[in-house]
Motif scaffolding. Structure first.
Motif, PDB file in Angstrom:
ATOM      1  N   GLN A  58       1.038  -1.329   0.038  1.00 43.78           N
ATOM      2  CA  GLN A  58      -0.096  -0.112  -0.088  1.00 43.78           C
ATOM      3  C   GLN A  58       0.607   1.730   0.320  1.00 43.78           C
ATOM      4  O   GLN A  58       1.768   0.759   0.309  1.00 43.78           O
ATOM      5  CB  GLN A  58      -0.706  -0.086   1.292  1.00 43.78           C
ATOM      6  CG  GLN A  58      -2.458   1.125   1.111  1.00 43.78           C
ATOM      7  CD  GLN A  58      -2.752   1.264   2.631  1.00 43.78           C
ATOM      8  OE1 GLN A  58      -2.786   0.107   3.151  1.00 43.78           O
ATOM      9  NE2 GLN A  58      -3.636   2.216   2.760  1.00 43.78           N
ATOM     10  N   ARG A  59       0.594   1.867  -0.589  1.00 44.41           N
ATOM     11  CA  ARG A  59       0.892   3.172  -0.661  1.00 44.41           C
ATOM     12  C   ARG A  59       0.285   4.692  -0.004  1.00 44.41           C
ATOM     13  O   ARG A  59      -1.234   4.389  -0.153  1.00 44.41           O
ATOM     14  CB  ARG A  59       1.105   4.310  -1.861  1.00 44.41           C
ATOM     15  CG  ARG A  59       0.722   4.298  -3.079  1.00 44.41           C
ATOM     16  CD  ARG A  59       0.694   4.919  -4.117  1.00 44.41           C
ATOM     17  NE  ARG A  59       1.771   3.505  -5.079  1.00 44.41           N
ATOM     18  CZ  ARG A  59       2.082   3.063  -5.752  1.00 44.41           C
ATOM     19  NH1 ARG A  59       2.384   4.410  -6.658  1.00 44.41           N
ATOM     20  NH2 ARG A  59       3.231   2.220  -6.605  1.00 44.41           N
ATOM     21  N   ASP A  60       1.087   5.475   0.476  1.00 39.64           N
ATOM     22  CA  ASP A  60      -0.165   6.590   0.281  1.00 39.64           C
ATOM     23  C   ASP A  60      -1.155   6.534   2.359  1.00 39.64           C
ATOM     24  O   ASP A  60      -1.929   7.321   2.476  1.00 39.64           O
ATOM     25  CB  ASP A  60      -1.005   7.655  -0.458  1.00 39.64           C
ATOM     26  CG  ASP A  60      -0.290   8.150  -1.445  1.00 39.64           C
ATOM     27  OD1 ASP A  60       1.028   8.233  -1.032  1.00 39.64           O
ATOM     28  OD2 ASP A  60      -0.926   7.981  -2.836  1.00 39.64           O
ATOM     29  N   SER A  61      -0.853   5.944   3.360  1.00 39.74           N
ATOM     30  CA  SER A  61      -1.166   5.429   4.250  1.00 39.74           C
ATOM     31  C   SER A  61      -1.405   6.366   4.917  1.00 39.74           C
ATOM     32  O   SER A  61       0.082   7.311   5.016  1.00 39.74           O
ATOM     33  CB  SER A  61      -0.919   3.880   4.853  1.00 39.74           C
ATOM     34  OG  SER A  61      -1.702   4.634   5.943  1.00 39.74           O
ATOM     35  N   ILE A  62      -2.159   7.276   5.397  1.00 40.05           N
ATOM     36  CA  ILE A  62      -1.592   7.688   6.814  1.00 40.05           C
ATOM     37  C   ILE A  62      -2.211   7.796   7.953  1.00 40.05           C
ATOM     38  O   ILE A  62      -2.335   8.737   9.058  1.00 40.05           O
ATOM     39  CB  ILE A  62      -3.047   9.727   5.982  1.00 40.05           C
ATOM     40  CG1 ILE A  62      -4.398   9.653   6.300  1.00 40.05           C
ATOM     41  CG2 ILE A  62      -2.426  10.644   5.208  1.00 40.05           C
ATOM     42  CD1 ILE A  62      -4.959  10.783   6.145  1.00 40.05           C
ATOM     43  N   VAL A  63      -2.770   6.825   8.349  1.00 37.22           N
ATOM     44  CA  VAL A  63      -3.206   6.470   9.594  1.00 37.22           C
ATOM     45  C   VAL A  63      -2.417   4.909  10.260  1.00 37.22           C
ATOM     46  O   VAL A  63      -3.025   4.901  11.775  1.00 37.22           O
ATOM     47  CB  VAL A  63      -4.794   6.151   9.020  1.00 37.22           C
ATOM     48  CG1 VAL A  63      -5.178   6.627   9.546  1.00 37.22           C
ATOM     49  CG2 VAL A  63      -4.938   4.582   8.223  1.00 37.22           C
ATOM     50  N   ASP A  64      -1.010   4.766   9.511  1.00 42.02           N
ATOM     51  CA  ASP A  64      -0.066   3.548  10.233  1.00 42.02           C
ATOM     52  C   ASP A  64       1.235   4.299  10.109  1.00 42.02           C
ATOM     53  O   ASP A  64       2.181   3.819  10.080  1.00 42.02           O
ATOM     54  CB  ASP A  64      -0.019   2.563   8.726  1.00 42.02           C
ATOM     55  CG  ASP A  64      -1.681   2.251   8.812  1.00 42.02           C
ATOM     56  OD1 ASP A  64      -1.838   1.858   9.799  1.00 42.02           O
ATOM     57  OD2 ASP A  64      -1.953   2.378   7.718  1.00 42.02           O
ATOM     58  N   GLY A  65       1.013   5.604  11.801  1.00 38.03           N
ATOM     59  CA  GLY A  65       2.468   5.904  11.426  1.00 38.03           C
ATOM     60  C   GLY A  65       2.290   7.557  10.661  1.00 38.03           C
ATOM     61  O   GLY A  65       1.441   7.461  10.225  1.00 38.03           O
ATOM     62  N   LEU A  75       3.577  -2.824   4.182  1.00 34.35           N
ATOM     63  CA  LEU A  75       3.119  -3.933   4.079  1.00 34.35           C
ATOM     64  C   LEU A  75       2.537  -5.197   4.677  1.00 34.35           C
ATOM     65  O   LEU A  75       2.585  -4.655   6.475  1.00 34.35           O
ATOM     66  CB  LEU A  75       4.854  -4.611   4.345  1.00 34.35           C
ATOM     67  CG  LEU A  75       5.564  -5.021   2.984  1.00 34.35           C
ATOM     68  CD1 LEU A  75       6.872  -5.924   3.503  1.00 34.35           C
ATOM     69  CD2 LEU A  75       4.957  -5.440   1.861  1.00 34.35           C
ATOM     70  N   TRP A  76       1.148  -5.802   4.052  1.00 37.25           N
ATOM     71  CA  TRP A  76       0.053  -5.805   5.014  1.00 37.25           C
ATOM     72  C   TRP A  76       0.727  -7.590   5.311  1.00 37.25           C
ATOM     73  O   TRP A  76       0.580  -7.964   4.416  1.00 37.25           O
ATOM     74  CB  TRP A  76      -1.091  -5.932   4.780  1.00 37.25           C
ATOM     75  CG  TRP A  76      -1.751  -4.097   4.839  1.00 37.25           C
ATOM     76  CD1 TRP A  76      -1.717  -3.357   4.190  1.00 37.25           C
ATOM     77  CD2 TRP A  76      -1.770  -3.898   6.268  1.00 37.25           C
ATOM     78  NE1 TRP A  76      -2.137  -1.959   4.763  1.00 37.25           N
ATOM     79  CE2 TRP A  76      -2.448  -2.684   5.334  1.00 37.25           C
ATOM     80  CE3 TRP A  76      -2.582  -4.345   7.223  1.00 37.25           C
ATOM     81  CZ2 TRP A  76      -3.152  -1.415   6.696  1.00 37.25           C
ATOM     82  CZ3 TRP A  76      -3.284  -2.949   7.858  1.00 37.25           C
ATOM     83  CH2 TRP A  76      -3.165  -1.724   7.711  1.00 37.25           C
ATOM     84  N   THR A  77       1.589  -8.420   6.364  1.00 39.19           N
ATOM     85  CA  THR A  77       1.891  -9.316   5.916  1.00 39.19           C
ATOM     86  C   THR A  77       0.369 -10.319   6.580  1.00 39.19           C
ATOM     87  O   THR A  77      -0.275 -10.169   7.399  1.00 39.19           O
ATOM     88  CB  THR A  77       3.286 -10.198   7.121  1.00 39.19           C
ATOM     89  OG1 THR A  77       2.255  -9.368   8.465  1.00 39.19           O
ATOM     90  CG2 THR A  77       4.571  -8.233   7.123  1.00 39.19           C
ATOM     91  N   GLN A  78       1.271 -11.360   6.029  1.00 38.53           N
ATOM     92  CA  GLN A  78      -0.731 -12.625   6.097  1.00 38.53           C
ATOM     93  C   GLN A  78       0.117 -13.834   7.125  1.00 38.53           C
ATOM     94  O   GLN A  78       1.448 -14.132   7.555  1.00 38.53           O
ATOM     95  CB  GLN A  78      -0.655 -13.125   4.808  1.00 38.53           C
ATOM     96  CG  GLN A  78      -1.935 -14.188   4.930  1.00 38.53           C
ATOM     97  CD  GLN A  78      -2.951 -13.699   5.131  1.00 38.53           C
ATOM     98  OE1 GLN A  78      -3.476 -12.447   4.530  1.00 38.53           O
ATOM     99  NE2 GLN A  78      -4.013 -14.824   6.140  1.00 38.53           N
TER     100      GLN A  78
END
Ligand code: SF4
Length: 175
Positions: free
Chosen positions: A11-18, A25-28
């Motif tokens: 994912q790019r451009d997140s503003i809620v994960d820091g 990177l969403w690990t499974q």
């Protein structure tokens, strides 16, 4: 060849994960099974897709204007060996700050050689399981009050948990 199992595309451009604009990177795969987890689709360690680490690094190189990388999930520290070169590339080559979310506590991560090795390349750790009874929508960058936003490098140097300034606002919500 090293690969990491992911729940979704980088994912790019997140503003809620820091802070700032971030790649995530969403690990499974997650062994914690916190009741009312917001990402239950990430629990199955055989779900998602396996992606070469080199491919992820090539994708990261194409993404501009990000201030950080966040490792989330799922449980990123259960794939520590594969995530180390990604965290190192983000920090050393792209000069990004690296955050990680984990259901393990800081102290639990220190007890495992491989998990500790990844921790050494992380700037900020949001640690601990999600506890529904301690959920508060006002919390910044974390889901429940028990979780801590930790300055990892200072904590490793001083051998005790030092909270990040990002947790400061969360300490005073009820004042
Ligand atoms: S650690 Fe995170 S992903 Fe895993 S069950 Fe708990 S809330 Fe869900």
């Amino acid at each position: 060849m090293l690969s990491v199992r992911l729940a979704s595309d980088l994912q790019r451009d997140s503003i809620v994960d820091g802070p700032g604009l971030r790649m995530v990177l969403w690990t499974q795969g997650c062994p914690h099974h916190c009741p009312n987890c917001h990402n239950p689709q990430t629990h199955d360690p055989n779900g998602g897709v396996s992606v070469d680490v080199t491919r992820i690094i090539e994708e990261m190189k194409q993404i501009r204007l990000q201030s950080g990388l966040t490792l989330s999930g799922g449980e990123p520290f259960d794939q520590s060996a594969a995530l180390i070169p990604i965290a190192v590339f983000a920090k050393e080559e792209m000069k990004l700050n690296v955050w990680a979310y984990s259901g393990y506590t800081f102290e639990e991560l220190l007890c495992d050689k491989e998990k500790k090795a990844l921790l050494e390349h992380i700037d900020v750790l949001v640690d601990g399981r999600f506890i529904e009874a301690q959920k508060d929508y006002r919390l910044r960058f974390k889901g429940s009050k028990n979780q801590r936003i930790i300055d990892v490098q200072q904590s490793l140097a001083k051998q005790q948990v030092i909270l990040s300034a990002y947790d400061e606002v969360n300490q005073h919500l009820d004042e």
